[in-house]
Design a protein around this motif. Structure first.
Motif, PDB file in Angstrom:
ATOM      1  N   PHE A 157      -9.150 -29.682 -22.237  1.00  0.00           N
ATOM      2  CA  PHE A 157      -8.113 -30.468 -22.914  1.00  0.00           C
ATOM      3  C   PHE A 157      -7.953 -31.813 -22.219  1.00  0.00           C
ATOM      4  N   ALA A 158      -7.734 -32.840 -23.017  1.00  0.00           N
ATOM      5  CA  ALA A 158      -7.373 -34.145 -22.477  1.00  0.00           C
ATOM      6  C   ALA A 158      -5.853 -34.232 -22.410  1.00  0.00           C
ATOM      7  N   PHE A 159      -5.350 -34.845 -21.353  1.00  0.00           N
ATOM      8  CA  PHE A 159      -3.904 -34.969 -21.140  1.00  0.00           C
ATOM      9  C   PHE A 159      -3.498 -36.422 -21.290  1.00  0.00           C
ATOM     10  N   GLY A 160      -2.527 -36.649 -22.168  1.00  0.00           N
ATOM     11  CA  GLY A 160      -2.107 -38.001 -22.502  1.00  0.00           C
ATOM     12  C   GLY A 160      -0.799 -38.421 -21.870  1.00  0.00           C
ATOM     13  N   ARG A 161      -0.125 -39.362 -22.529  1.00  0.00           N
ATOM     14  CA  ARG A 161       1.031 -40.049 -21.967  1.00  0.00           C
ATOM     15  C   ARG A 161       2.329 -39.259 -22.049  1.00  0.00           C
ATOM     16  N   HIS A 162       2.432 -38.356 -23.026  1.00  0.00           N
ATOM     17  CA  HIS A 162       3.714 -37.699 -23.266  1.00  0.00           C
ATOM     18  C   HIS A 162       3.860 -36.495 -22.342  1.00  0.00           C
ATOM     19  N   GLN A 167      -8.843 -33.046 -18.278  1.00  0.00           N
ATOM     20  CA  GLN A 167      -9.318 -34.380 -17.943  1.00  0.00           C
ATOM     21  C   GLN A 167      -8.335 -35.410 -18.489  1.00  0.00           C
ATOM     22  N   THR A 168      -8.310 -36.545 -17.855  1.00  0.00           N
ATOM     23  CA  THR A 168      -7.380 -37.589 -18.275  1.00  0.00           C
ATOM     24  C   THR A 168      -7.828 -38.170 -19.612  1.00  0.00           C
ATOM     25  N   SER A 169      -6.874 -38.737 -20.313  1.00  0.00           N
ATOM     26  CA  SER A 169      -7.085 -39.193 -21.691  1.00  0.00           C
ATOM     27  C   SER A 169      -7.901 -40.483 -21.761  1.00  0.00           C
ATOM     28  N   LYS A 170      -8.771 -40.571 -22.754  1.00  0.00           N
ATOM     29  CA  LYS A 170      -9.420 -41.837 -23.083  1.00  0.00           C
ATOM     30  C   LYS A 170      -8.519 -42.651 -24.013  1.00  0.00           C
ATOM     31  N   ARG A 171      -7.771 -41.939 -24.849  1.00  0.00           N
ATOM     32  CA  ARG A 171      -6.956 -42.596 -25.867  1.00  0.00           C
ATOM     33  C   ARG A 171      -5.817 -43.403 -25.256  1.00  0.00           C
ATOM     34  N   SER A 172      -5.291 -42.958 -24.138  1.00  0.00           N
ATOM     35  CA  SER A 172      -4.131 -43.623 -23.546  1.00  0.00           C
ATOM     36  C   SER A 172      -4.506 -44.856 -22.732  1.00  0.00           C
ATOM     37  N   LYS A 173      -5.797 -45.106 -22.568  1.00  0.00           N
ATOM     38  CA  LYS A 173      -6.232 -46.229 -21.742  1.00  0.00           C
ATOM     39  C   LYS A 173      -6.394 -47.486 -22.586  1.00  0.00           C
ATOM     40  N   SER A 174      -6.405 -48.624 -21.905  1.00  0.00           N
ATOM     41  CA  SER A 174      -6.547 -49.905 -22.596  1.00  0.00           C
ATOM     42  C   SER A 174      -7.417 -50.823 -21.764  1.00  0.00           C
ATOM     43  N   VAL A 175      -8.114 -51.729 -22.427  1.00  0.00           N
ATOM     44  CA  VAL A 175      -8.873 -52.751 -21.699  1.00  0.00           C
ATOM     45  C   VAL A 175      -7.946 -53.858 -21.213  1.00  0.00           C
ATOM     46  N   LEU A 176      -6.725 -53.878 -21.732  1.00  0.00           N
ATOM     47  CA  LEU A 176      -5.754 -54.914 -21.363  1.00  0.00           C
ATOM     48  C   LEU A 176      -5.003 -54.496 -20.106  1.00  0.00           C
ATOM     49  N   ASP A 177      -5.013 -55.383 -19.094  1.00  0.00           N
ATOM     50  CA  ASP A 177      -4.364 -55.082 -17.815  1.00  0.00           C
ATOM     51  C   ASP A 177      -4.801 -53.680 -17.355  1.00  0.00           C
ATOM     52  N   PHE A 178      -6.112 -53.497 -17.230  1.00  0.00           N
ATOM     53  CA  PHE A 178      -6.694 -52.166 -17.089  1.00  0.00           C
ATOM     54  C   PHE A 178      -6.238 -51.422 -15.839  1.00  0.00           C
ATOM     55  N   ASN A 179      -5.744 -52.138 -14.827  1.00  0.00           N
ATOM     56  CA  ASN A 179      -5.294 -51.437 -13.618  1.00  0.00           C
ATOM     57  C   ASN A 179      -4.086 -50.532 -13.878  1.00  0.00           C
ATOM     58  N   VAL A 180      -3.364 -50.809 -14.967  1.00  0.00           N
ATOM     59  CA  VAL A 180      -2.258 -49.924 -15.347  1.00  0.00           C
ATOM     60  C   VAL A 180      -2.785 -48.527 -15.684  1.00  0.00           C
ATOM     61  N   ASN A 181      -4.060 -48.457 -16.089  1.00  0.00           N
ATOM     62  CA  ASN A 181      -4.661 -47.159 -16.393  1.00  0.00           C
ATOM     63  C   ASN A 181      -4.639 -46.217 -15.196  1.00  0.00           C
ATOM     64  N   LEU A 182      -4.665 -46.784 -14.001  1.00  0.00           N
ATOM     65  CA  LEU A 182      -4.594 -45.953 -12.791  1.00  0.00           C
ATOM     66  C   LEU A 182      -3.275 -45.203 -12.734  1.00  0.00           C
ATOM     67  N   LEU A 183      -2.189 -45.870 -13.092  1.00  0.00           N
ATOM     68  CA  LEU A 183      -0.874 -45.228 -13.100  1.00  0.00           C
ATOM     69  C   LEU A 183      -0.820 -44.155 -14.176  1.00  0.00           C
ATOM     70  N   ARG A 184      -1.418 -44.454 -15.331  1.00  0.00           N
ATOM     71  CA  ARG A 184      -1.464 -43.447 -16.401  1.00  0.00           C
ATOM     72  C   ARG A 184      -2.262 -42.225 -15.950  1.00  0.00           C
ATOM     73  N   SER A 210      -2.472 -41.051 -13.029  1.00  0.00           N
ATOM     74  CA  SER A 210      -1.666 -40.273 -12.077  1.00  0.00           C
ATOM     75  C   SER A 210      -0.688 -39.351 -12.793  1.00  0.00           C
ATOM     76  N   THR A 211       0.024 -39.870 -13.794  1.00  0.00           N
ATOM     77  CA  THR A 211       0.994 -39.021 -14.503  1.00  0.00           C
ATOM     78  C   THR A 211       0.287 -37.980 -15.369  1.00  0.00           C
ATOM     79  N   GLU A 212      -0.873 -38.343 -15.938  1.00  0.00           N
ATOM     80  CA  GLU A 212      -1.623 -37.389 -16.746  1.00  0.00           C
ATOM     81  C   GLU A 212      -2.174 -36.256 -15.883  1.00  0.00           C
ATOM     82  N   ALA A 213      -2.665 -36.603 -14.696  1.00  0.00           N
ATOM     83  CA  ALA A 213      -3.168 -35.575 -13.780  1.00  0.00           C
ATOM     84  C   ALA A 213      -2.041 -34.645 -13.345  1.00  0.00           C
ATOM     85  N   MET A 214      -0.879 -35.224 -13.095  1.00  0.00           N
ATOM     86  CA  MET A 214       0.263 -34.410 -12.677  1.00  0.00           C
ATOM     87  C   MET A 214       0.682 -33.446 -13.782  1.00  0.00           C
ATOM     88  N   SER A 215       0.701 -33.910 -15.025  1.00  0.00           N
ATOM     89  CA  SER A 215       1.084 -33.016 -16.124  1.00  0.00           C
ATOM     90  C   SER A 215       0.048 -31.910 -16.300  1.00  0.00           C
TER      91      SER A 215
END
Length: 598
Positions: free
Chosen positions: A250-255, A291-308, A310-315
């Motif tokens: 399963f992929a884990f997203g933002r929610h 595994q962490t989500s591909k859908r929740s990531k963005s090419v815009l300000d991509f370093n924010v994906n690192l924070l995403r 972290s929360t996806e891995a925790m969930s």
């Protein structure tokens, strides 16, 4: 010292009493106005009590076999794309020395030489898994033979073969389904000697990454699973052998909370299926690779994906995953850098070694909110699964386009919510990093029946691409810029200013200046002297001289906030009003066109 026992001496509160207190605070406003709905149609209440809680049915797996490991154990996976056996072996050994508990070898070329690939790697002390988009069942047979030849203890071999026959077909890979079923059945028969290796895999990540909501994700996965069970039992495999060889990904997203509840709800449904097939099993036997989500990531300000990440891995960990792969946060840009691969590996290590999530088996147990959404998700997914079964097999529904149609509808609803800023994505639709350099990588959902991962921010990325291409052609001076003018320091004006930054940032429009005027009389002079392409005027009370002030302004003037007479204002020179109900994509696309950006 006080002898008050807070668990005994306080009067027990009922849900009705809490609701009464809340309604008093609302001062006549309807209590139901506090209830929000998710994309799955699940109402989120303003509070939860034990009255909504059911008996805990699913708990996270408890590790008790190895006293040297923590009670809550998961495999920290590292993925390697194999093009050269020796290079892949070297990379695997380095990863194992830097915190990885398992290696996933991605193999889509020739069958590798296992003696070279696994040289100096001890399969009894780490999980060795394989992944491919085309069937490589002979590779798993070779691996079992390799383990026997090297005289490894079969009871200590852990890992999986991450290949889903139907998922491979669903992404457009030419797949001989019947032949693959027979090969899979042959491998499952051999799998009995290696009880902790999972050679039969169900991939649910594709649904999530293609845009399905959680209920759809669960129901399609259950439908696909039962199709497999029927096909494999027809090949004379006993049901216990099938279940014992099975893993799910399963992929884990933002929610966050819904992702935790998703896996627990899924396990409840799988237990029902086990019962239907007369297999006695427990939730701990249901192996989940996260595994962490591909859908929740963005090419815009991509370093924010690192924070995403972290929360996806925790969930994923709190949901009870057995293994976890964190995809490097720059993956959306193409090939990942080695530094970012290392950071991705460390996400799981930090959650284990510094956040101590491995010390408590299930910290979510007894959470009223989670228990409520868990049960609601399970009920909705099970109902939808039964509806799918009545319509036909999973493969039949896929071939007629039903699967793609439903997932596309979910994807479009979410992507438009992101574009309209109803769903917040840092760096994409708010707090943007204007002027960043990134490869323009536009995505669109394909018109055919096949599924593909697609980022939730793809509409915004496409819009930004217009501006970035223009800037690349014209140079930095080609970027459209805006001046924000606030009338006084009123909090309403400031809130409108903050909104304007993010609204214009969606299109890659920069802010040249922010000016605070103490008097309305200064507005006309500032507008006439403005050198930017756009001006956004923010105020609490509309100035009387607004129409007069914009008369000779060369820039396009926007008003932050709704105005009932917008059309009349446009006739006097205002370009338009921007606010939360503005049709964001339509408005900004037209604005870029009017600014001369193709």
């Amino acid at each position: 010292m006080s002898k008050v026992n807070p668990f005994v001496d306080f009067k027990e509160s009922k849900a009705a009493e809490w609701k009464e207190i809340i309604e008093k605070g609302l001062k006549g406003k309807d209590f139901n106005s506090l209830i929000t709905d998710t994309p799955e149609g699940i109402p989120i209440l303003p509070f939860y009590t034990p009255e909504e809680q059911s008996e805990p049915l699913i708990s996270n797996p408890f590790q008790s076999e190895n006293p040297g490991l923590s009670p809550r154990y998961w495999i920290n996976q590292f993925k390697i794309i194999v093009t050269d056996e020796k290079a892949a072996n070297s990379e695997a050994l380095e990863a194992l020395n830097k915190g990885a508990d398992g290696i996933i070898f991605n193999i889509d070329k020739k069958t590798p030489d296992l003696n070279l690939l696994l040289e100096n790697i001890q399969p009894e002390f780490c999980a060795i898994s394989f992944e491919s988009t085309k069937a490589q069942f002979n590779l798993i047979k070779d691996y079992f033979h390799f383990l026997k030849t090297k005289k490894h203890n079969a009871q200590n071999i852990n890992g999986a073969y991450f290949y889903d026959i139907l998922a491979s077909r669903d992404i457009g890979v030419d797949t001989d389904i019947e032949k693959s079923y027979k090969e899979l059945a042959s491998v499952i028969s051999l799998n009995k000697e290696f009880p902790h290796f999972k050679s039969f895999h169900i991939d649910a990540c594709l649904y999530h990454n293609a845009g399905a909501n959680i209920v759809r994700e669960l129901s399609f996965t259950l439908s696909k699973f039962t199709e497999y069970l029927d096909a494999l039992t027809e090949l004379q495999l006993d049901i216990s052998s099938i279940f014992n060889a099975t893993s799910f990904s399963f992929a884990f997203g933002r929610h966050y909370f819904f992702e935790i509840a998703k896996i627990k709800a899924f396990k409840l449904s799988v237990l029902k299926i086990m019962s239907a097939y007369e297999h006695e099993g427990s939730a701990n036997e249901i192996i989940i690779h996260a595994q962490t989500s591909k859908r929740s990531k963005s090419v815009l300000d991509f370093n924010v994906n690192l924070l995403r990440n972290s929360t996806e891995a925790m969930s994923a960990i709190l949901a009870g995953c057995n293994s976890l792969w964190v995809e490097p946060h720059d993956a959306s840009l193409g090939k990942s850098k080695e530094t970012f691969k290392r950071i991705a590996l460390n996400v799981s290590s930090i959650l284990k070694e510094e956040a101590y999530l491995d010390k408590i088996v299930d910290p979510t147990s007894g959470t009223y909110y989670l228990d409520n959404i868990l049960n609601t998700l399970e009920q909705k997914a099970w109902t939808q699964f039964l509806e799918l079964e009545n319509k036909g097999s999973y493969s039949a529904l896929f071939k007629e386009g039903y699967v793609k149609e439903k997932i596309n509808a979910d994807e479009q609803a979410m992507a438009k919510a992101v574009a309209e800023r109803k769903e917040i994505f840092i760096g994409a639709n708010t707090f943007q990093l204007i002027g960043e350099e990134y490869p323009v990588m536009e995505q669109e959902a394909g018109p055919n029946k096949y599924l593909q991962p697609i980022r939730a921010t793809h509409y915004i990325e496409k819009l930004r691409a217009r501006t970035e291409k223009h800037v690349k052609e014209k140079g930095p001076s080609g970027r459209p810029m805006a001046t924000i003018i606030l009338l006084n320091t009123d909090p309403v004006a400031k809130a409108k200013s903050d909104f304007s930054y993010s609204f214009l940032g969606i299109a890659g429009i920069g802010i040249q200046d922010e000016t605070i005027l103490k008097s309305e009389d200064d507005l006309k002079e500032n507008l006439q002297n403005c050198s930017s392409d756009l001006v956004v005027v923010c105020y609490k009370d509309r100035p009387e001289n607004l129409a007069e002030s914009i008369a000779n302004c060369s820039a396009k003037v926007l008003i932050a906030g709704m105005e009932s007479d917008e059309e009349q204002l446009q006739a006097k020179g205002i370009y338009g009003c921007i606010h939360r109900k503005s049709p964001t994509l339509e408005f900004l696309n037209q604005l870029l066109t009017d600014l001369g950006i193709k």
